[in-house]
Scaffold this active site. Sequence first.
Site, PDB file in Angstrom:
ATOM      1  N   VAL A   1       0.804  -1.375   0.024  1.00 11.66           N
ATOM      2  CA  VAL A   1       0.059   0.102  -0.011  1.00 11.66           C
ATOM      3  C   VAL A   1       0.835   1.325  -0.149  1.00 11.66           C
ATOM      4  O   VAL A   1       0.222   2.383  -0.097  1.00 11.66           O
ATOM      5  CB  VAL A   1      -0.952  -0.136   1.197  1.00 11.66           C
ATOM      6  CG1 VAL A   1      -1.945  -1.152   1.087  1.00 11.66           C
ATOM      7  CG2 VAL A   1      -0.164   0.027   2.521  1.00 11.66           C
ATOM      8  N   TYR A   2       2.246   1.052   0.160  1.00  7.80           N
ATOM      9  CA  TYR A   2       2.959   2.482   0.078  1.00  7.80           C
ATOM     10  C   TYR A   2       2.906   3.094  -1.223  1.00  7.80           C
ATOM     11  O   TYR A   2       3.042   2.385  -2.199  1.00  7.80           O
ATOM     12  CB  TYR A   2       4.349   2.089   0.392  1.00  7.80           C
ATOM     13  CG  TYR A   2       4.597   1.488   1.918  1.00  7.80           C
ATOM     14  CD1 TYR A   2       3.771   1.546   2.787  1.00  7.80           C
ATOM     15  CD2 TYR A   2       5.831   0.848   2.052  1.00  7.80           C
ATOM     16  CE1 TYR A   2       3.979   1.088   4.077  1.00  7.80           C
ATOM     17  CE2 TYR A   2       6.295   0.577   3.390  1.00  7.80           C
ATOM     18  CZ  TYR A   2       5.193   0.656   4.411  1.00  7.80           C
ATOM     19  OH  TYR A   2       5.599   0.171   5.742  1.00  7.80           O
ATOM     20  N   GLY A   3       2.496   4.388  -1.074  1.00 11.18           N
ATOM     21  CA  GLY A   3       2.445   4.925  -2.503  1.00 11.18           C
ATOM     22  C   GLY A   3       1.234   4.551  -3.287  1.00 11.18           C
ATOM     23  O   GLY A   3       1.382   4.825  -4.459  1.00 11.18           O
ATOM     24  N   GLY A   4       0.278   3.936  -2.664  1.00 16.52           N
ATOM     25  CA  GLY A   4      -0.750   3.337  -3.618  1.00 16.52           C
ATOM     26  C   GLY A   4      -0.208   1.998  -4.603  1.00 16.52           C
ATOM     27  O   GLY A   4      -0.689   1.862  -5.652  1.00 16.52           O
TER      28      GLY A   4
END
Length: 330
Positions: free
Chosen positions: A61-64
Site C-alpha cells: 500500500v505504500y504510495g498506492g
Amino acid sequence: MDLDFVQLGDTGLQTSEIQFGTWRFGKETEEGNVEIDEERAHELLDAYAGHGGRFVDTADVYGGGACEEWIGDWLADRDREEYTVASKIYWQTREGDPNSRGTNRKNLRHRLDALLDRLGTDYVDVLYIHRWDDRTPARETMKTLNGFVEDGRVHYLGASTLVPNEWKVARANEVAVREGWEPFTVAQPRYNLVDREVEGGYLDMTDHYGMAVCPWSPLGQGFLTGKYTREGGLTGESRAAEDSRFREAYLTEENFDVLDVVAEVAEEVGGTVAQTAIAYHLAHDSVTAPIVGARTVDQLEENLGAAAVDLSDEQVERLREAKGGPYSHL
C-alpha cells in the site's frame, strides 16, 4: 563505511544491520505534497546500496503501489539475488470490497500475485502481515502463508504491528508448529526510545521463539532527530506542521526529557542525536536490525552512520531509563 550483516533471528538468512524502509516513497502528506518521488527514491536506494545495504522493506500500500513499482524498476538493473526484499499485506485496497482487506486466503493470494508483479520478481524474502486480522482464523492465515513458502514465492514470514499482540502471534506460531507449517520468524513492531509499548511481553515472546525483531520508526517519526525543541516551535517545512497527530503524540514534555538524555549521550560519543537513537537499537539484545528511512541522501547517510556509534553499557542503560516503559513496574 559499509554496513555489516547480522543473522535474521533463528533463520539462516543474513540481513543488513540497518534495513532501509521505503514507506515515504510516493506518500502524500495531509497538505497533498508527495514526500519522495521516483527519481529521489532511486537516489536513496543507490545511496543505501552504496554503503553495503542489502535489505529493502516495503508494503503493497505504500504510495498506492507505486513504491513497489519503483523498487522493481530499480532492481531490474541489478542482481536480484544480492538483495533481500520484504513486503506486507493487510490494508484494504478496493473500496466497497471487504475481502480486499486482512489476511483471509482470497485476499492473501490475490495480493501476493499483485505485489510480485509490481516488484518484477518471482519471490519476496520476507512477507509480513501488516497488521493482525481478528476476523480471519489464525489457522487459515498460517496455512495460506505456509503454501506461499512451499511454492517458493516467499522465503520467510513476519508479523508487523502497532499495538503489542504477542499472544496472537504466539498462538499462530503454535498452530503452525503443530501442523508442520512455517511459523512467523520475523517481527516488525514500532519501537523507539519514546514509543515503548513492546517492552515486556512482546519482546519476551520474540526472544522465546527466536524471532528477529526489526523495529519500524526507530526515530519516532523524526522526533528523535533532535530537530524539534521546546522553544523552537514548528516550521512550515517540518513534519509536525503538516501532521496534527504527530504534535499530539510526540511533542510532549515527557518526550522532550528523553530527547535531552539522547542529546547528552550523543555529545559523549561524538554522534548526532539521530545516530545515537538508532545506535540504541544496535546495542539492544532483543533487536536484530532497525528499519530507517529518509527524505534525502544526506539524512540517509547520517542514519546509516549509527553503525559506527559505540554505546557503553552505562549509556545504553541511561537511554533506557530516560522514559519508563509501560511494564517498568514488573
